[in-house]
Design a protein around this motif. Structure first.
Motif, PDB file in Angstrom:
ATOM      1  N   ARG A  17       0.846  -1.197   0.000  1.00 11.77           N
ATOM      2  CA  ARG A  17       0.000   0.000   0.000  1.00 11.77           C
ATOM      3  C   ARG A  17       0.883   1.249   0.000  1.00 11.77           C
ATOM      4  O   ARG A  17       1.767   1.391   0.848  1.00 11.77           O
ATOM      5  N   TYR A  18       0.612   2.130  -0.979  1.00 12.78           N
ATOM      6  CA  TYR A  18       1.408   3.341  -1.151  1.00 12.78           C
ATOM      7  C   TYR A  18       0.481   4.533  -1.351  1.00 12.78           C
ATOM      8  O   TYR A  18      -0.732   4.387  -1.548  1.00 12.78           O
ATOM      9  N   GLU A  19       1.075   5.723  -1.319  1.00 20.37           N
ATOM     10  CA  GLU A  19       0.339   6.931  -1.702  1.00 20.37           C
ATOM     11  C   GLU A  19       1.164   7.698  -2.715  1.00 20.37           C
ATOM     12  O   GLU A  19       2.372   7.886  -2.550  1.00 20.37           O
ATOM     13  N   THR A  24      -4.471   6.764  -2.670  1.00 21.30           N
ATOM     14  CA  THR A  24      -4.038   5.632  -1.876  1.00 21.30           C
ATOM     15  C   THR A  24      -4.080   4.410  -2.775  1.00 21.30           C
ATOM     16  O   THR A  24      -5.121   4.087  -3.354  1.00 21.30           O
ATOM     17  N   ARG A  35       6.078   6.180  -0.891  1.00 23.66           N
ATOM     18  CA  ARG A  35       5.674   6.427   0.490  1.00 23.66           C
ATOM     19  C   ARG A  35       4.584   5.437   0.894  1.00 23.66           C
ATOM     20  O   ARG A  35       3.652   5.178   0.136  1.00 23.66           O
ATOM     21  N   ALA A  36       4.671   4.891   2.084  1.00 22.38           N
ATOM     22  CA  ALA A  36       3.643   3.986   2.582  1.00 22.38           C
ATOM     23  C   ALA A  36       2.335   4.753   2.780  1.00 22.38           C
ATOM     24  O   ALA A  36       2.338   5.926   3.176  1.00 22.38           O
ATOM     25  N   ALA A  37       1.222   4.104   2.489  1.00 24.69           N
ATOM     26  CA  ALA A  37      -0.088   4.746   2.614  1.00 24.69           C
ATOM     27  C   ALA A  37      -0.385   5.087   4.070  1.00 24.69           C
ATOM     28  O   ALA A  37      -0.124   4.288   4.972  1.00 24.69           O
ATOM     29  N   ARG A  38      -0.928   6.283   4.252  1.00 27.87           N
ATOM     30  CA  ARG A  38      -1.300   6.713   5.590  1.00 27.87           C
ATOM     31  C   ARG A  38      -2.806   6.659   5.800  1.00 27.87           C
ATOM     32  O   ARG A  38      -3.272   6.672   6.936  1.00 27.87           O
ATOM     33  N   ALA A  39      -3.568   6.618   4.703  1.00 29.24           N
ATOM     34  CA  ALA A  39      -5.024   6.647   4.796  1.00 29.24           C
ATOM     35  C   ALA A  39      -5.618   5.264   4.563  1.00 29.24           C
ATOM     36  O   ALA A  39      -4.999   4.393   3.950  1.00 29.24           O
ATOM     37  N   GLU A  40      -6.826   5.066   5.071  1.00 31.73           N
ATOM     38  CA  GLU A  40      -7.562   3.837   4.801  1.00 31.73           C
ATOM     39  C   GLU A  40      -8.214   3.936   3.422  1.00 31.73           C
ATOM     40  O   GLU A  40      -8.207   4.979   2.783  1.00 31.73           O
ATOM     41  N   ASP A 219       4.687  16.439   0.584  1.00 33.42           N
ATOM     42  CA  ASP A 219       3.741  15.327   0.487  1.00 33.42           C
ATOM     43  C   ASP A 219       2.281  15.762   0.427  1.00 33.42           C
ATOM     44  O   ASP A 219       1.376  14.963   0.653  1.00 33.42           O
ATOM     45  N   HIS A 220       2.031  17.036   0.107  1.00 27.90           N
ATOM     46  CA  HIS A 220       0.638  17.500   0.005  1.00 27.90           C
ATOM     47  C   HIS A 220       0.486  18.388  -1.230  1.00 27.90           C
ATOM     48  O   HIS A 220       1.461  18.968  -1.712  1.00 27.90           O
TER      49      HIS A 220
END
Length: 309
Positions: A17-19, A24, A35-40, A219-220
Motif C-alpha cells: 500500500r502506497y500513496e 491511496t 511512500r507507505a499509505a497513511r489513509a484507509e 507530500d501535500h
C-alpha cells in the motif's frame, strides 16, 4: 526466485500500500521507493495478472488507446492495461523485477491513468517554492530534473519528476508524486544535493540513475503558481510568453500528446480548456537558465523573485 534489475525476489502473493499523486494505492508490484499509505481505503488497485491482448509480446514499445481500456507494452518489461479509473493490470515478462516494472508503470502508464481521472498531465518536473507550486517544462536534456534537484538543494521541496499532474477540482494544484529524481551522475555533485540515495542506473548505455530523496519532499498538494519552459542563455531571466505560445508549449509538453489525439481520449476538450486558462492568465513563462550546473542557483533566485518570495 531472484529476478533481474536489483536482485530482488518477486512476491506476487504480497500486497503493498502506497500513496502517490493524491491517491491511496494497493499494489501487487513492490515499489519500496514509494511512500507507505497513511489513509484507509483504496483509490487505485495495481493488479498482477495475465493480459490477453493482440499487442502482448510485440517488439519495442507499443500502445493502443481505443474504447474504455488503454494498453501499453514494452518487449523488455511486459504489458500494462488501464482498465478504468481505479484499476491498472500488469503482466510482467518472466524474470523481470518489480523495480524494472515500476519504471514504465510510474511513467507512461500512470500518466494515462491520471489523464483518465481528469488531471492535466505534463512531461515535466515540479517543486514547491515557499508554498507556491511550479512546473519545469522542456525538451529532453533541457535540465528539468537537474534544476528541480538544485531547487531542493536551495531549501525548497520536490513535488514530482518526469510526470506532473495538476488537479483542478479546487483551483489548480500540483499533486505530489514520489520522492525520486532521475539525474546524470555528473550533475549530482554539481547541484550540491546531499540527501540522495542512489537506486539504480536507468540503462547500461547512459550515465543517468534514479535517486531517492531522504529529505526535501512535499507530500501535500500545492497551489500552482507558474509553469516555466526551460531555455539556455548567458544570464538567468524570466521572460513572458504570449497566450498562443503558452498554449503551444503546454500542448508540446503534455504527457499524453506523445500518443497523438488518441492519448487524450475523451478528455482532450478539458485539456485544451484548462491549458488555455493557464496560458491566458500568463502562468506559462520562459525560464532562461545560465550554462553550467554551478550557475543554476541564479535561475532559482529568478524564480523566487518572480513568485514574490
Amino acid at each position: 526466485m531472484t529476478v533481474a534489475g536489483k536482485g530482488l525476489a518477486m512476491r506476487p502473493d504480497q500486497c503493498f500500500r502506497y500513496e502517490l499523486f493524491g491517491m491511496t494505492v494497493q499494489s501487487d508490484i513492490e515499489m519500496p521507493q514509494m511512500r507507505a499509505a497513511r489513509a484507509e481505503g483504496t483509490d487505485l488497485t495495481i493488479r498482477r495478472t495475465r493480459i490477453a491482448d493482440p499487442l502482448r509480446g510485440a517488439e519495442g514499445a507499443v500502445s493502443r488507446f481505443d474504447g474504455d481500456k488503454q494498453y501499453l507494452g514494452w518487449d523488455t518489461v511486459g504489458g500494462f492495461r488501464v482498465v478504468n479509473e481505479t484499476l491498472i493490470e500488469v503482466d510482467p515478462n518472466p524474470g523481470v523485477s518489480d523495480f524494472l516494472v515500476a519504471l514504465p508503470l510510474l511513467g507512461s502508464v500512470m500518466a494515462t491513468l491520471l489523464q483518465r481521472r481528469g488531471l492535466l498531465v505534463l512531461h515535466a518536473s515540479a517543486a514547491a517554492v515557499n508554498g507556491s507550486g511550479i512546473g519545469l517544462l522542456g525538451d529532453k536534456g533541457a535540465g528539468k530534473s537537474t534544476t528541480a534537484g538544485a531547487i531542493v538543494a536551495a531549501g525548497h521541496a520536490l513535488l514530482s519528476d518526469d510526470v506532473v499532474a495538476i488537479d483542478f477540482a479546487e483551483g489548480a494544484k500540483v499533486v505530489p508524486a514520489y520522492s525520486q529524481l532521475k539525474l546524470w551522475e555528473s550533475a549530482v555533485n554539481g547541484i550540491g544535493l546531499a540527501a540522495l540515495e542512489r537506486q539504480a542506473q536507468l540503462h547500461p548505455s547512459i550515465e543517468k540513475s534514479q535517486f531517492s530523496l531522504t529529505e526535501g519532499f512535499c507530500d501535500h498538494p500545492v497551489p500552482l503558481a507558474n509553469l516555466y519552459v526551460l531555455t539556455r542563455g548567458e544570464h538567468a531571466a524570466i521572460l513572458p510568453l504570449d497566450p498562443q505560445s503558452g498554449l503551444q508549449a503546454l500542448m508540446r509538453y503534455s504527457y499524453m500528446g506523445r500518443f497523438g489525439e488518441a492519448g487524450f481520449g475523451g478528455s482532450i476538450g478539458a485539456f485544451f480548456r484548462r491549458a488555455a486558462e493557464l496560458a491566458n492568465a500568463g502562468r506559462v513563462r520562459i525560464l532562461q537558465v545560465p550554462h553550467g550546473v554551478a550557475n543554476i542557483p541564479d535561475a532559482i533566485t529568478a524564480i523566487e523573485a518572480d513568485l514574490g518570495n
